[in-house]
Design an enzyme around this catalytic site. Structure first.
Site, PDB file in Angstrom:
ATOM      1  N   GLN A 171      -2.110   6.829 -11.330  1.00  0.00           N
ATOM      2  CA  GLN A 171      -1.851   6.137 -10.072  1.00  0.00           C
ATOM      3  C   GLN A 171      -2.160   4.641 -10.163  1.00  0.00           C
ATOM      4  OE1 GLN A 171      -0.404   7.689  -7.233  1.00  0.00           O
ATOM      5  NE2 GLN A 171      -0.054   9.109  -8.923  1.00  0.00           N
ATOM      6  N   HIS A 229       0.612   1.944 -10.498  1.00  0.00           N
ATOM      7  CA  HIS A 229       1.438   1.477  -9.380  1.00  0.00           C
ATOM      8  C   HIS A 229       1.395  -0.045  -9.255  1.00  0.00           C
ATOM      9  CE1 HIS A 229       3.341   4.577  -6.920  1.00  0.00           C
ATOM     10  NE2 HIS A 229       2.369   5.394  -7.304  1.00  0.00           N
ATOM     11  N   HIS A 263      -4.766   9.326  -1.662  1.00  0.00           N
ATOM     12  CA  HIS A 263      -4.638  10.553  -2.454  1.00  0.00           C
ATOM     13  C   HIS A 263      -6.030  11.021  -2.867  1.00  0.00           C
ATOM     14  CE1 HIS A 263      -0.968   8.090  -3.553  1.00  0.00           C
ATOM     15  NE2 HIS A 263      -0.406   9.193  -3.059  1.00  0.00           N
ATOM     16  N   ASP A 303       3.972  12.912  -5.293  1.00  0.00           N
ATOM     17  CA  ASP A 303       4.759  11.681  -5.277  1.00  0.00           C
ATOM     18  C   ASP A 303       6.243  11.945  -5.478  1.00  0.00           C
ATOM     19  OD1 ASP A 303       2.700   9.941  -4.798  1.00  0.00           O
ATOM     20  OD2 ASP A 303       2.473   9.292  -6.878  1.00  0.00           O
ATOM     21  N   HIS A 336       1.205   4.209  46.004  1.00  0.00           N
ATOM     22  CA  HIS A 336       1.217   5.510  45.338  1.00  0.00           C
ATOM     23  C   HIS A 336       0.948   6.625  46.352  1.00  0.00           C
ATOM     24  CE1 HIS A 336       0.878   3.111  41.713  1.00  0.00           C
ATOM     25  NE2 HIS A 336       0.904   4.186  40.936  1.00  0.00           N
TER      26      HIS A 336
END
Length: 442
Positions: A251, A254, A320, A353, A413
């Protein structure tokens, strides 16, 4: 008490980087809003060296990209997309429209309505990340979004064939070869040639993530995303140094700002993993990027027991979390802050992934404390409705409403309730703020 054998970058260093990105993105978004397509073109030429009359790909260009892939390539993409589609459909089927009579004559309900247009960013400048097309486009289409727009940057000076094929096979309605802030802004703000969308989704670099953050409110976004994060939770029974190192560096490749953290109860495993990382960095083809990430953002933490590992993991709130311990289910049962869990040494983050079927667009920068990742529900609005079936029910609920409005001082209201009590309950209720009811207008 946990021991840190290695620490990553300080919070101050991260804040300085974020500040620079924020200022750059703010200026570019303002320029695109002011000048539209002209600004988008200038940015595309500047950052991607990419210019053409229209950034939208024609059907023949899309087919040409598909034709460049082998039969096995297309089968593999189709397999991955089938898994993503299947799980998205299971998620969609879990979300039911409801209608129930909560009190006699009073019916409440909700409908899950798809958004009208989604913009999906698919990263592709450094690696052609075609998996992001599955995760966003398919999920939007399963939700029922009628218009799905995709943008991906050029790869090596042209549209990336695998990304384009994946976008088309996933069901994208408009495919643009456009990257970076300019792509996100074009979809979110709109230009003369690109109609704006209702939600922006998909991962990207720091500039893409910041552009989505600044556009939030004007459009919806999937989540606040930063660099890819991975946390490996391991002990000597469930893991070894090679496995932990492989999953961390897998990872870290990346990007140079991707945190990779080992959390373990074994100092022996921790030191073996650190040594194995150095060995793998000598042979990993993406070692240049992975090494920068590991040296700057990598951490190694030795905890006393599983309970302390849960506490630390929830503080980290990683995107992760790979759990390779003697009892992975302990972490499933006790952890609360994570993007996605990968339980046991037979699975890993790469499966999630690329192909296994869960969505890989996940929260980072501790956003896992308050949100999960991209899923079919992100493309749906759960909208409520009500109906009152009888005069008696309207008068009954109206009396409660009138008194509650008076507590708040909301005269208008209150009168909405009072007029119905008078008409349907045939009760002489005073107008709000007056001792006696006014005569009805003739």
């Amino acid at each position: 008490m946990a021991v840190y054998l290695k620490r990553g970058a300080t919070a101050e260093a991260k804040a300085d980087r974020d500040r620079s990105v924020r200022d750059t993105v703010e200026a570019i978004l303002a320029d695109i809003e002011a000048r539209g397509d002209e600004a988008v073109r200038e940015l595309s030429v500047k950052f991607d060296k990419w210019d053409r009359e229209s950034y939208r790909l024609s059907q023949s260009e899309i087919q040409d990209c598909i034709d460049q892939l082998s039969g096995q390539d297309l089968k593999d993409i189709e397999f991955a997309q089938t898994q993503v589609r299947n799980f998205a459909r299971i998620q969609r089927d879990s979300m039911k429209d409801v209608e129930v009579e909560t009190l006699p004559g009073i019916v409440l309900g909700h409908k899950n309505l798809p958004l009208n247009a989604a913009g999906c960013y698919v990263p592709g400048g450094k690696y052609p990340l075609l998996a992001s097309a599955h995760m966003s486009v398919i999920t939007a289409k399963v939700a029922g979004v009628p218009r799905v727009v995709t943008c991906a940057p050029p790869f090596n000076g042209k549209p990336a064939p695998a990304i384009v094929a994946a976008q088309a096979m996933a069901g994208a309605d408009e495919i643009y070869c456009l990257g970076g802030i300019q792509a996100v802004a074009a979809m979110g703000i709109g230009t003369q040639s690109i109609a704006p969308v209702d939600i922006l989704v998909g991962p990207g670099n720091a500039f893409v993530a910041e552009a989505k953050r600044q556009l939030f409110g004007r459009v919806g976004i999937d989540l606040f995303a930063g660099p890819t994060e991975t946390l490996v939770i391991a002990d000597e029974i469930g893991c070894d140094g090679e496995l932990a190192a492989t999953d961390l560096l897998g990872q870290a490749e990346h990007g140079p700002d991707s945190p990779a953290v080992l959390l373990t109860t074994s100092e022996k495993l921790a030191r073996e993993t650190m040594a194995e990382i150095e060995r793998l960095l000598q042979i990993l083809p993406t070692a240049e990027i992975a090494r920068k990430a590991w040296e700057t953002y990598g951490e190694v933490i030795v905890a006393e027991n599983d309970e302390e590992m849960v506490r630390i993991a929830d503080e980290i709130a990683s995107e992760h979390v790979q759990v390779m311990t003697r009892d992975p289910d302990y972490f499933l049962a006790n952890m609360t802050n994570y993007g996605a869990l990968f339980l046991g040494n037979r699975t890993n983050v790469s499966y999630g992934d690329k192909v296994i079927g869960t969505n890989h667009t996940l929260p980072t920068k501790k956003a896992a404390r308050y949100t999960g990742g991209l899923w079919v529900g992100k493309f749906l609005k759960t909208c409520t409705y009500q109906r009152v079936l009888t005069d008696e029910a309207s008068a009954m609920i109206g009396e409660y409403c009138s008194r509650l409005c008076a507590l708040e001082g909301f005269a208008g209201h209150g009168e909405q309730a009072n007029i119905r009590v008078r008409r349907y309950g045939h009760r002489d209720v005073p107008y709000a703020g007056r001792a006696e009811p006014l005569a009805e207008a003739e």
